[in-house]
Design a protein around this motif. Structure first.
Motif, PDB file in Angstrom:
ATOM      1  N   LYS A   1       1.027  -1.139  -0.022  1.00  0.00           N
ATOM      2  CA  LYS A   1       0.064   0.154   0.048  1.00  0.00           C
ATOM      3  C   LYS A   1       0.985   1.163   0.010  1.00  0.00           C
ATOM      4  CE  LYS A   1      -3.842   2.142   2.449  1.00  0.00           C
ATOM      5  NZ  LYS A   1      -4.887   2.052   3.648  1.00  0.00           N
ATOM      6  N   GLY A   2       0.595   2.172  -0.914  1.00  0.00           N
ATOM      7  CA  GLY A   2       1.521   3.212  -1.042  1.00  0.00           C
ATOM      8  C   GLY A   2       2.449   3.100  -2.391  1.00  0.00           C
ATOM      9  N   CYS A   3       2.466   1.938  -2.958  1.00  0.00           N
ATOM     10  CA  CYS A   3       3.539   1.846  -4.128  1.00  0.00           C
ATOM     11  C   CYS A   3       2.705   1.589  -5.147  1.00  0.00           C
ATOM     12  CB  CYS A   3       4.173   0.425  -3.851  1.00  0.00           C
ATOM     13  SG  CYS A   3       5.468   0.738  -2.240  1.00  0.00           S
TER      14      CYS A   3
ATOM     15  N   ASP B   1      12.338  -1.256  -8.690  1.00  0.00           N
ATOM     16  CA  ASP B   1      11.530  -0.158  -8.031  1.00  0.00           C
ATOM     17  C   ASP B   1      10.589  -0.800  -7.112  1.00  0.00           C
ATOM     18  OD1 ASP B   1      12.905   1.368  -9.769  1.00  0.00           O
ATOM     19  OD2 ASP B   1      11.705   1.799 -11.248  1.00  0.00           O
ATOM     20  N   MET B   2       9.771  -1.697  -7.389  1.00  0.00           N
ATOM     21  CA  MET B   2       8.874  -2.230  -6.719  1.00  0.00           C
ATOM     22  C   MET B   2       9.504  -2.784  -5.422  1.00  0.00           C
ATOM     23  SD  MET B   2       5.696  -1.579  -7.306  1.00  0.00           S
ATOM     24  CE  MET B   2       4.378  -1.411  -8.739  1.00  0.00           C
TER      25      MET B   2
ATOM     26  N   GLN C   1      10.155  -2.430   0.314  1.00  0.00           N
ATOM     27  CA  GLN C   1      11.188  -2.367   1.528  1.00  0.00           C
ATOM     28  C   GLN C   1      11.103  -1.175   2.314  1.00  0.00           C
ATOM     29  OE1 GLN C   1      15.271  -3.194   0.368  1.00  0.00           O
ATOM     30  NE2 GLN C   1      15.872  -2.101   2.157  1.00  0.00           N
ATOM     31  N   GLN C   2      10.814   0.030   1.525  1.00  0.00           N
ATOM     32  CA  GLN C   2      10.902   1.202   2.623  1.00  0.00           C
ATOM     33  C   GLN C   2       9.280   1.296   3.118  1.00  0.00           C
ATOM     34  OE1 GLN C   2      12.869   3.636   3.057  1.00  0.00           O
ATOM     35  NE2 GLN C   2      11.669   4.033   4.568  1.00  0.00           N
TER      36      GLN C   2
ATOM     37  N   ASP D   1       8.986   1.567   7.291  1.00  0.00           N
ATOM     38  CA  ASP D   1       7.923   2.605   7.620  1.00  0.00           C
ATOM     39  C   ASP D   1       6.877   1.730   8.608  1.00  0.00           C
ATOM     40  OD1 ASP D   1       9.306   4.385   6.366  1.00  0.00           O
ATOM     41  OD2 ASP D   1       7.842   4.394   4.668  1.00  0.00           O
ATOM     42  N   HIS D   2       6.188   0.731   8.087  1.00  0.00           N
ATOM     43  CA  HIS D   2       5.341  -0.028   9.059  1.00  0.00           C
ATOM     44  C   HIS D   2       5.892  -0.621  10.180  1.00  0.00           C
ATOM     45  CE1 HIS D   2       1.988  -2.845   9.939  1.00  0.00           C
ATOM     46  NE2 HIS D   2       3.199  -3.853  10.156  1.00  0.00           N
ATOM     47  N   ILE D   3       6.960  -1.118  10.188  1.00  0.00           N
ATOM     48  CA  ILE D   3       7.673  -1.571  11.578  1.00  0.00           C
ATOM     49  C   ILE D   3       7.839  -0.507  12.709  1.00  0.00           C
ATOM     50  CG2 ILE D   3       9.759  -2.681  12.331  1.00  0.00           C
ATOM     51  CD1 ILE D   3       8.794  -4.805  10.723  1.00  0.00           C
ATOM     52  N   LYS D   4       8.379   0.591  11.893  1.00  0.00           N
ATOM     53  CA  LYS D   4       8.568   2.015  12.724  1.00  0.00           C
ATOM     54  C   LYS D   4       7.366   2.248  13.473  1.00  0.00           C
ATOM     55  CE  LYS D   4      12.564   3.659  10.353  1.00  0.00           C
ATOM     56  NZ  LYS D   4      13.298   4.906   9.574  1.00  0.00           N
TER      57      LYS D   4
END
Length: 274
Positions: free
Chosen positions: A171-173, A182-183, A188-189, A193-196
């Protein structure tokens, strides 16, 4: 409350080739030092040792409880700072506890690993995750397991992140171009972000000074949902928190192969440090 640092190591352990080739240098099994491909060498040795540890009852049990022609045995191997297998915190996943114990005993016969060191020379513990493939067949009414190579196709509805034509879309990609690299980067990013956002160091773990690495595995199914979450780590409190985070991963657009949704496996190590 005691201050703590949470370190998250994100790696796509693609379940048939595991992408170590594109990451940092990994621990090398002593008998694979001269091999052109260290990971394939370790896979082949582990594959032979596991099937060699099975008696006929174990082989029959595996074959009878699997509908696929290809048998998959999952292995997560923790190597300590001394280059030795940590048997208690390593996992072999098969059809029954009886068979798992037989397979896990094979790990004890592995020799030492050459370890990676940090920037001041301290050796780092390491986790390897494999899906190990076998074909099964009957020979004079007896079931046998035949080793298959590390790059074996997973089946028409099961593809690794390395070979799938269109990777799952976090979600967001959605607006990222349909290019694997790219995907992958966007996935990964977004996962980081989800983990943080969702990470909570368990209070009981802080009080008991519990630290360590948890290895989580899951499958992104044909609906884009995270399923079959499993964890292995040094303590149930850390495993529980890791599983909670994985369960909160939002539904995504599933991976596609020839335009059809397929299942895609992933493995992620999380390190908790106080």
């Amino acid at each position: 409350m005691k201050n703590f640092l949470f370190i998250f190591f994100f790696t796509f352990f693609i379940f048939n080739s595991y992408s170590q080739k594109v990451g940092d240098p990994r621990a090398i099994y002593s008998k694979c030092r001269k091999a052109d491909d260290h990971q394939t060498c370790l896979y082949n040795i582990l594959q032979e040792k596991i099937v060699g540890s099975f008696n006929q009852t174990a082989i029959d049990s595996i074959v009878n409880q699997n509908k696929r022609d290809t048998i998959i045995i999952s292995a997560s191997i923790l190597i300590n700072e001394n280059g030795k297998i940590d048997i208690n915190n390593s996992l072999i996943s098969t059809v029954s506890e009886f068979v798992q114990k037989m397979a896990k005993s094979a790990l004890g016969s592995l020799e030492s690993f050459d370890m990676v060191v940090d920037n001041i020379g301290n050796p780092l513990s390491e986790m390897f995750a494999f899906n190990i493939y076998y074909a099964h067949q009957k020979n004079q009414k007896k079931s046998i397991l035949t080793p298959l190579p590390i790059d074996t196709e997973l089946g028409e509805d099961f593809f690794s992140f390395a070979v799938i034509e269109e990777v799952p879309v976090f979600k967001g990609c959605e607006d990222v171009k349909l290019v694997k690299g790219d995907m992958r980067k966007c996935f990964q990013q977004k996962m980081v972000d989800h983990i943080k956002v969702n990470f909570r160091y368990p209070k009981k773990a802080i009080k008991q000074n519990i630290t360590g690495r948890v290895h989580a595995r899951f499958i992104i199914d044909k609906n884009g949902e995270v399923t079959n979450i499993s964890t292995i780590g040094p303590h149930p409190l850390l495993e529980k928190e890791t599983k909670r985070i994985m369960e909160k991963i939002p539904q995504m657009r599933p991976g596609l192969q020839k335009g059809k949704p397929v299942r895609v496996p992933f493995s992620i190590p999380l390190t908790f440090k106080l």
